[in-house]
Scaffold this motif. Structure first.
Motif, PDB file in Angstrom:
ATOM      1  N   ARG A 256       0.822  -1.205   0.000  1.00 39.20           N
ATOM      2  CA  ARG A 256       0.000   0.000   0.000  1.00 39.20           C
ATOM      3  C   ARG A 256       0.857   1.256   0.000  1.00 39.20           C
ATOM      4  O   ARG A 256       0.599   2.219  -0.706  1.00 39.20           O
ATOM      5  CB  ARG A 256      -0.906  -0.008   1.242  1.00 39.20           C
ATOM      6  CG  ARG A 256      -1.853   1.181   1.331  1.00 39.20           C
ATOM      7  CD  ARG A 256      -2.720   1.085   2.561  1.00 39.20           C
ATOM      8  NE  ARG A 256      -3.469  -0.143   2.595  1.00 39.20           N
ATOM      9  CZ  ARG A 256      -4.198  -0.537   3.638  1.00 39.20           C
ATOM     10  NH1 ARG A 256      -4.257   0.211   4.715  1.00 39.20           N
ATOM     11  NH2 ARG A 256      -4.865  -1.666   3.602  1.00 39.20           N
ATOM     12  N   PHE A 257       1.908   1.242   0.812  1.00 34.44           N
ATOM     13  CA  PHE A 257       2.746   2.421   0.930  1.00 34.44           C
ATOM     14  C   PHE A 257       3.695   2.583  -0.248  1.00 34.44           C
ATOM     15  O   PHE A 257       4.229   3.658  -0.488  1.00 34.44           O
ATOM     16  CB  PHE A 257       3.552   2.369   2.235  1.00 34.44           C
ATOM     17  CG  PHE A 257       2.768   2.769   3.448  1.00 34.44           C
ATOM     18  CD1 PHE A 257       2.456   1.840   4.420  1.00 34.44           C
ATOM     19  CD2 PHE A 257       2.324   4.074   3.613  1.00 34.44           C
ATOM     20  CE1 PHE A 257       1.737   2.199   5.540  1.00 34.44           C
ATOM     21  CE2 PHE A 257       1.606   4.447   4.731  1.00 34.44           C
ATOM     22  CZ  PHE A 257       1.308   3.501   5.703  1.00 34.44           C
TER      23      PHE A 257
ATOM     24  N   ALA B 242       3.509   5.444  -2.625  1.00 31.72           N
ATOM     25  CA  ALA B 242       4.012   6.763  -2.263  1.00 31.72           C
ATOM     26  C   ALA B 242       5.437   6.923  -2.750  1.00 31.72           C
ATOM     27  O   ALA B 242       6.263   6.040  -2.583  1.00 31.72           O
ATOM     28  CB  ALA B 242       3.950   6.943  -0.747  1.00 31.72           C
TER      29      ALA B 242
ATOM     30  N   ASN C  59       3.458  12.387   0.322  1.00 28.03           N
ATOM     31  CA  ASN C  59       2.308  11.482   0.312  1.00 28.03           C
ATOM     32  C   ASN C  59       2.139  10.782   1.651  1.00 28.03           C
ATOM     33  O   ASN C  59       1.038  10.403   2.037  1.00 28.03           O
ATOM     34  CB  ASN C  59       2.480  10.413  -0.771  1.00 28.03           C
ATOM     35  CG  ASN C  59       2.735  10.999  -2.133  1.00 28.03           C
ATOM     36  OD1 ASN C  59       3.861  10.998  -2.610  1.00 28.03           O
ATOM     37  ND2 ASN C  59       1.695  11.518  -2.767  1.00 28.03           N
ATOM     38  N   VAL C  60       3.267  10.579   2.333  1.00 27.02           N
ATOM     39  CA  VAL C  60       3.267   9.823   3.587  1.00 27.02           C
ATOM     40  C   VAL C  60       4.101  10.564   4.620  1.00 27.02           C
ATOM     41  O   VAL C  60       5.191  11.043   4.322  1.00 27.02           O
ATOM     42  CB  VAL C  60       3.840   8.401   3.385  1.00 27.02           C
ATOM     43  CG1 VAL C  60       3.891   7.638   4.711  1.00 27.02           C
ATOM     44  CG2 VAL C  60       3.007   7.624   2.372  1.00 27.02           C
TER      45      VAL C  60
ATOM     46  N   ALA D 235      -2.333  13.269  12.939  1.00 27.72           N
ATOM     47  CA  ALA D 235      -3.295  12.264  12.486  1.00 27.72           C
ATOM     48  C   ALA D 235      -4.654  12.895  12.190  1.00 27.72           C
ATOM     49  O   ALA D 235      -5.369  12.472  11.286  1.00 27.72           O
ATOM     50  CB  ALA D 235      -3.442  11.163  13.532  1.00 27.72           C
TER      51      ALA D 235
ATOM     52  N   ASP E 115      -4.373  16.539   6.255  1.00 32.55           N
ATOM     53  CA  ASP E 115      -5.273  16.225   5.144  1.00 32.55           C
ATOM     54  C   ASP E 115      -4.477  15.896   3.884  1.00 32.55           C
ATOM     55  O   ASP E 115      -3.507  16.583   3.545  1.00 32.55           O
ATOM     56  CB  ASP E 115      -6.203  17.406   4.862  1.00 32.55           C
ATOM     57  CG  ASP E 115      -7.108  17.712   6.036  1.00 32.55           C
ATOM     58  OD1 ASP E 115      -7.362  16.800   6.846  1.00 32.55           O
ATOM     59  OD2 ASP E 115      -7.567  18.873   6.147  1.00 32.55           O
TER      60      ASP E 115
ATOM     61  N   VAL F  61      -2.608  13.382   3.372  1.00 30.13           N
ATOM     62  CA  VAL F  61      -1.351  12.679   3.661  1.00 30.13           C
ATOM     63  C   VAL F  61      -1.644  11.450   4.506  1.00 30.13           C
ATOM     64  O   VAL F  61      -2.419  11.513   5.464  1.00 30.13           O
ATOM     65  CB  VAL F  61      -0.366  13.595   4.421  1.00 30.13           C
ATOM     66  CG1 VAL F  61       0.912  12.838   4.772  1.00 30.13           C
ATOM     67  CG2 VAL F  61      -0.039  14.833   3.601  1.00 30.13           C
ATOM     68  N   THR F  62      -1.031  10.329   4.147  1.00 34.62           N
ATOM     69  CA  THR F  62      -1.139   9.124   4.971  1.00 34.62           C
ATOM     70  C   THR F  62      -0.168   9.254   6.135  1.00 34.62           C
ATOM     71  O   THR F  62       1.016   9.515   5.934  1.00 34.62           O
ATOM     72  CB  THR F  62      -0.793   7.868   4.153  1.00 34.62           C
ATOM     73  OG1 THR F  62      -1.751   7.722   3.103  1.00 34.62           O
ATOM     74  CG2 THR F  62      -0.821   6.628   5.026  1.00 34.62           C
ATOM     75  N   VAL F  63      -0.680   9.104   7.353  1.00 34.84           N
ATOM     76  CA  VAL F  63       0.146   9.265   8.549  1.00 34.84           C
ATOM     77  C   VAL F  63       0.418   7.899   9.170  1.00 34.84           C
ATOM     78  O   VAL F  63      -0.503   7.114   9.412  1.00 34.84           O
ATOM     79  CB  VAL F  63      -0.546  10.176   9.582  1.00 34.84           C
ATOM     80  CG1 VAL F  63       0.292  10.260  10.864  1.00 34.84           C
ATOM     81  CG2 VAL F  63      -0.776  11.566   8.998  1.00 34.84           C
ATOM     82  N   CYS F  64       1.685   7.626   9.407  1.00 33.30           N
ATOM     83  CA  CYS F  64       2.091   6.378  10.064  1.00 33.30           C
ATOM     84  C   CYS F  64       2.773   6.735  11.378  1.00 33.30           C
ATOM     85  O   CYS F  64       3.818   7.393  11.383  1.00 33.30           O
ATOM     86  CB  CYS F  64       3.037   5.580   9.165  1.00 33.30           C
ATOM     87  SG  CYS F  64       3.700   4.083   9.939  1.00 33.30           S
TER      88      CYS F  64
END
Length: 202
Positions: free
Chosen positions: A43-44, A47, A167-168, A186, A190, A192-195
């Motif tokens: 999935r990542f 990015a 993106n991440v 988190a 907006d 952006v995927t946050v890990c």
């Protein structure tokens, strides 16, 4: 099960095996940790621009975030390690008997301390990244940046993500897993995927 059928004068017996239960035809609904990691990595992998938030207060968490970014990264992806220093810590000013009496050189040195601390932290992150890439055999393009000091570190990190076209965003969970920045980003990062990396939290 035995089923008898009569064809003319001939009686035959046929044996039918019972149909397996439907659940036996389904895959294991609980993927293994390795499969889960592979699914997340897949999935990542879409990015191409990852930001790793670096904190001088959380060396362990920052190191874990860098390692996680390298775990997700594939050739062609880009990682930016970014530290947003706090502007003129109040505790430093309060330790001075009278900040108004300080010379320009003293104030300049004081104001540069957060930036210098960030630069030292980036040297540490370079070492962490080099060791991780040597271990995994990956070669990923990484740059290391210390932004201008700000009193709004949380918003500054999000601004850096927008500026870099990230993106991440990958960050540690804060000291003891109780940092205030992870829940903030988190909720507010907006687009952006946050890990938030908590693997090292015990």
């Amino acid at each position: 099960h035995f089923v008898s059928s009569h064809f003319g004068s001939r009686l035959t017996s046929q044996v039918f095996s019972p149909r397996p239960p439907a659940c036996a035809l389904l895959p294991d609904p609980w993927p293994t940790p390795a499969l889960t990691a592979a699914m997340l990595a897949s999935r990542f992998m879409r990015a191409t621009k990852m930001i790793v938030g670096i904190s001088v207060k959380d060396i362990v968490g920052s190191s874990a975030a860098m390692k996680k970014a390298l775990f997700f990264a594939q050739p062609g992806d880009h990682i930016s390690a970014i530290h947003v220093p706090t502007l003129m810590p109040e505790m430093m000013l309060s330790s001075m008997s009278d900040p108004g009496d300080a010379s320009e050189d003293a104030l300049l040195a004081l104001s540069n301390m957060p930036t210098k601390a960030g630069a030292a932290m980036m040297d540490k992150m370079r070492q962490v990244a080099a060791a991780e890439m040597a271990l995994t055999g990956k070669t990923i393009n990484i740059d290391y940046k210390v932004s201008a000091p700000t009193s709004l570190v949380k918003s500054g990190l999000l601004a850096a993500c927008r500026y870099e076209g990230a993106n991440v965003l990958i960050i540690g969970a804060g000291v003891g897993g109780k940092g205030s920045i992870p829940p903030f980003v988190a909720q507010n990062a907006d687009g952006v995927t946050v890990c938030i990396v908590r693997d090292h939290i015990k």
